[in-house]
Motif scaffolding. Structure first.
Motif, PDB file in Angstrom:
ATOM      1  N   MET A   1       0.844  -1.189   0.000  1.00  0.00           N
ATOM      2  CA  MET A   1       0.000   0.000   0.000  1.00  0.00           C
ATOM      3  C   MET A   1       0.884   1.246   0.000  1.00  0.00           C
ATOM      4  N   SER A   2       0.672   2.139  -0.958  1.00  0.00           N
ATOM      5  CA  SER A   2       1.463   3.352  -1.006  1.00  0.00           C
ATOM      6  C   SER A   2       0.930   4.366  -0.008  1.00  0.00           C
ATOM      7  N   ARG A   3       1.797   5.303   0.399  1.00  0.00           N
ATOM      8  CA  ARG A   3       1.376   6.364   1.291  1.00  0.00           C
ATOM      9  C   ARG A   3       0.439   7.302   0.547  1.00  0.00           C
ATOM     10  N   LEU A   4      -0.567   7.812   1.245  1.00  0.00           N
ATOM     11  CA  LEU A   4      -1.593   8.628   0.621  1.00  0.00           C
ATOM     12  C   LEU A   4      -1.351  10.102   0.920  1.00  0.00           C
ATOM     13  N   THR A   5      -1.801  10.967   0.012  1.00  0.00           N
ATOM     14  CA  THR A   5      -1.681  12.404   0.241  1.00  0.00           C
ATOM     15  C   THR A   5      -2.936  12.957   0.896  1.00  0.00           C
ATOM     16  N   GLU A   6      -4.090  12.371   0.642  1.00  0.00           N
ATOM     17  CA  GLU A   6      -5.325  12.826   1.268  1.00  0.00           C
ATOM     18  C   GLU A   6      -5.328  12.423   2.746  1.00  0.00           C
ATOM     19  N   ASP A   7      -5.717  13.356   3.626  1.00  0.00           N
ATOM     20  CA  ASP A   7      -5.734  13.063   5.047  1.00  0.00           C
ATOM     21  C   ASP A   7      -7.085  12.464   5.425  1.00  0.00           C
ATOM     22  N   PHE A   8      -7.120  11.134   5.519  1.00  0.00           N
ATOM     23  CA  PHE A   8      -8.342  10.424   5.881  1.00  0.00           C
ATOM     24  C   PHE A   8      -8.477  10.290   7.392  1.00  0.00           C
ATOM     25  N   GLY A   9      -7.524  10.834   8.135  1.00  0.00           N
ATOM     26  CA  GLY A   9      -7.533  10.693   9.582  1.00  0.00           C
ATOM     27  C   GLY A   9      -6.666   9.533  10.027  1.00  0.00           C
ATOM     28  N   MET A  10      -6.793   9.188  11.301  1.00  0.00           N
ATOM     29  CA  MET A  10      -6.072   8.040  11.862  1.00  0.00           C
ATOM     30  C   MET A  10      -7.043   6.876  11.968  1.00  0.00           C
ATOM     31  N   LEU A 117       7.446  11.041  20.635  1.00  0.00           N
ATOM     32  CA  LEU A 117       8.110  10.819  19.356  1.00  0.00           C
ATOM     33  C   LEU A 117       7.292  11.465  18.249  1.00  0.00           C
ATOM     34  N   ASP A 118       7.941  12.263  17.429  1.00  0.00           N
ATOM     35  CA  ASP A 118       7.304  12.935  16.301  1.00  0.00           C
ATOM     36  C   ASP A 118       7.686  12.199  15.025  1.00  0.00           C
ATOM     37  N   LEU A 119       6.712  11.548  14.397  1.00  0.00           N
ATOM     38  CA  LEU A 119       6.951  10.829  13.147  1.00  0.00           C
ATOM     39  C   LEU A 119       6.284  11.536  11.970  1.00  0.00           C
ATOM     40  N   GLY A 120       6.265  12.842  11.996  1.00  0.00           N
ATOM     41  CA  GLY A 120       5.632  13.575  10.903  1.00  0.00           C
ATOM     42  C   GLY A 120       4.161  13.765  11.180  1.00  0.00           C
ATOM     43  N   ASP A 121       3.336  12.918  10.575  1.00  0.00           N
ATOM     44  CA  ASP A 121       1.893  13.065  10.804  1.00  0.00           C
ATOM     45  C   ASP A 121       1.384  12.158  11.922  1.00  0.00           C
ATOM     46  N   LEU A 122       2.296  11.555  12.683  1.00  0.00           N
ATOM     47  CA  LEU A 122       1.912  10.701  13.805  1.00  0.00           C
ATOM     48  C   LEU A 122       2.803  11.017  15.005  1.00  0.00           C
ATOM     49  N   ASP A 123       2.169  11.432  16.099  1.00  0.00           N
ATOM     50  CA  ASP A 123       2.884  11.656  17.356  1.00  0.00           C
ATOM     51  C   ASP A 123       2.574  10.497  18.297  1.00  0.00           C
ATOM     52  N   VAL A 124       3.621   9.997  18.963  1.00  0.00           N
ATOM     53  CA  VAL A 124       3.477   8.857  19.865  1.00  0.00           C
ATOM     54  C   VAL A 124       4.030   9.246  21.226  1.00  0.00           C
ATOM     55  N   GLU A 125       3.262   8.979  22.274  1.00  0.00           N
ATOM     56  CA  GLU A 125       3.680   9.261  23.639  1.00  0.00           C
ATOM     57  C   GLU A 125       3.668   7.974  24.441  1.00  0.00           C
ATOM     58  N   SER A 126       4.751   7.707  25.174  1.00  0.00           N
ATOM     59  CA  SER A 126       4.815   6.512  25.998  1.00  0.00           C
ATOM     60  C   SER A 126       4.514   6.869  27.452  1.00  0.00           C
ATOM     61  N   GLN A 140       0.197   6.279  23.552  1.00  0.00           N
ATOM     62  CA  GLN A 140      -0.907   7.077  23.041  1.00  0.00           C
ATOM     63  C   GLN A 140      -0.495   7.628  21.673  1.00  0.00           C
ATOM     64  N   PHE A 141      -1.356   7.443  20.688  1.00  0.00           N
ATOM     65  CA  PHE A 141      -1.078   7.859  19.321  1.00  0.00           C
ATOM     66  C   PHE A 141      -1.959   9.059  18.973  1.00  0.00           C
ATOM     67  N   GLN A 142      -1.365  10.052  18.315  1.00  0.00           N
ATOM     68  CA  GLN A 142      -2.111  11.266  17.983  1.00  0.00           C
ATOM     69  C   GLN A 142      -1.858  11.677  16.542  1.00  0.00           C
ATOM     70  N   HIS A 143      -2.942  12.046  15.876  1.00  0.00           N
ATOM     71  CA  HIS A 143      -2.869  12.557  14.503  1.00  0.00           C
ATOM     72  C   HIS A 143      -3.969  13.591  14.325  1.00  0.00           C
ATOM     73  N   ALA A 144      -3.594  14.757  13.836  1.00  0.00           N
ATOM     74  CA  ALA A 144      -4.556  15.818  13.525  1.00  0.00           C
ATOM     75  C   ALA A 144      -5.501  16.101  14.696  1.00  0.00           C
TER      76      ALA A 144
END
Length: 274
Positions: A1-10, A117-126, A140-144
């Motif tokens: 699956m290729s990465r998408l440009t449209e933001d469909f959410g998490m 951790l900042d992974l671009g469009d995904l932030d992760v907190e331990s 905890q995972f966060q997006h938009a």
């Protein structure tokens, strides 16, 4: 699956959750990650295929602790997919069982407890939990602006953890055992004491109380996770939690849903916050 440009959410699917194996899939337009890999590589790919996804597209695995029901497949995945990164704290990495096999050093990333951790469009907190492991932590995972938190394998949910995950859009919360089933069941007494202790697991009642303490106006979904096949049943966990929440005036089924997980069947993908 290729990465998408449209933001469909998490999007999230609880692939498997029980005392025998745990894995959750989280995707954003830029990332496809697993939280834990406690099943064989073959089973993980079967579960991903059931929701229209594939292991070859997973770029990261976040490991909570070294018990095999959370890390069984991570070594196989790392060796099979050299671009996959494995995140865990240093004590957990050091304690991974020999059965996991070698994880190439260049694919290991130390993710300290309490870090972000900042992974671009995904932030992760331990965040650390109370469990009989080297240094168990969940994420905890966060997006938009939408948040998804997983809390299992803990004897209790501390005020600190509650503050970290309060008012998330979706949760997986542990409901490991029914107290009566555990006390009357076949486990030896030392094991029962371990499960019931501060470094063990949340009961159905404990899970319900934790849910009451953290849910907020944003919360739409709560999944009941990590059920013991010997000391719990899905209908029992579900009924217990729902009845306790309703007794406190919470509008289950209206303001938010309480949903079940399964040890071998992936839950359908859902969009966090929708």
């Amino acid at each position: 699956m290729s990465r998408l440009t449209e933001d469909f959410g998490m999007r999230v699917s609880v692939l498997a959750s029980s005392s025998s194996g745990n894995a959750t899939y989280i995707e954003t337009p830029q990332h496809h990650v697993l939280m834990d890999a406690g099943l064989s590589g073959k089973k993980l790919n079967e579960l991903l295929h059931s929701i229209g996804r594939d292991l070859k597209d997973v770029d990261s695995v976040f490991i909570s602790h070294e018990h095999t029901d959370h890390c069984r497949g991570v070594g196989v995945l790392a060796r099979r997919y050299p671009n996959l990164m494995v995140y865990a704290n240093a004590p957990t990495i050091a304690a991974l069982p020999k059965s996991v096999g070698k994880i190439p050093q260049e694919q290991l990333r130390v993710f300290d407890e309490g870090a972000q951790l900042d992974l671009g469009d995904l932030d992760v907190e331990s965040f650390g939990v109370s469990h009989d492991a080297a240094q168990a932590q969940f994420y905890q995972f966060q997006h938009a602006g939408k948040r998804f938190a997983i809390v299992t394998d803990t004897g209790y949910v501390s005020d600190r953890v509650e503050g970290t995950i309060r008012d998330a859009d979706a949760y997986v919360m542990e409901t490991n055992h029914d107290l009566e089933m555990l006390r009357e069941g076949p486990y030896p007494w030392p094991l029962k004491q371990r499960i019931l202790g501060d470094f063990g697991h949340l009961s159905n009642e404990d899970g319900a109380n934790a849910i009451m303490d953290v849910i907020g106006l944003k919360t739409k979904r709560v999944y009941l996770g990590h059920l013991s096949p010997h000391n719990n049943m899905k209908p029992l966990a579900h009924t217990t939690v729902v009845n306790l929440l309703k007794a406190q005036g919470l509008a289950v089924g209206h303001d938010f849903q309480v949903l079940d997980t399964d040890p071998a069947v992936a839950d359908p993908l859902f969009t966090v916050g929708a």
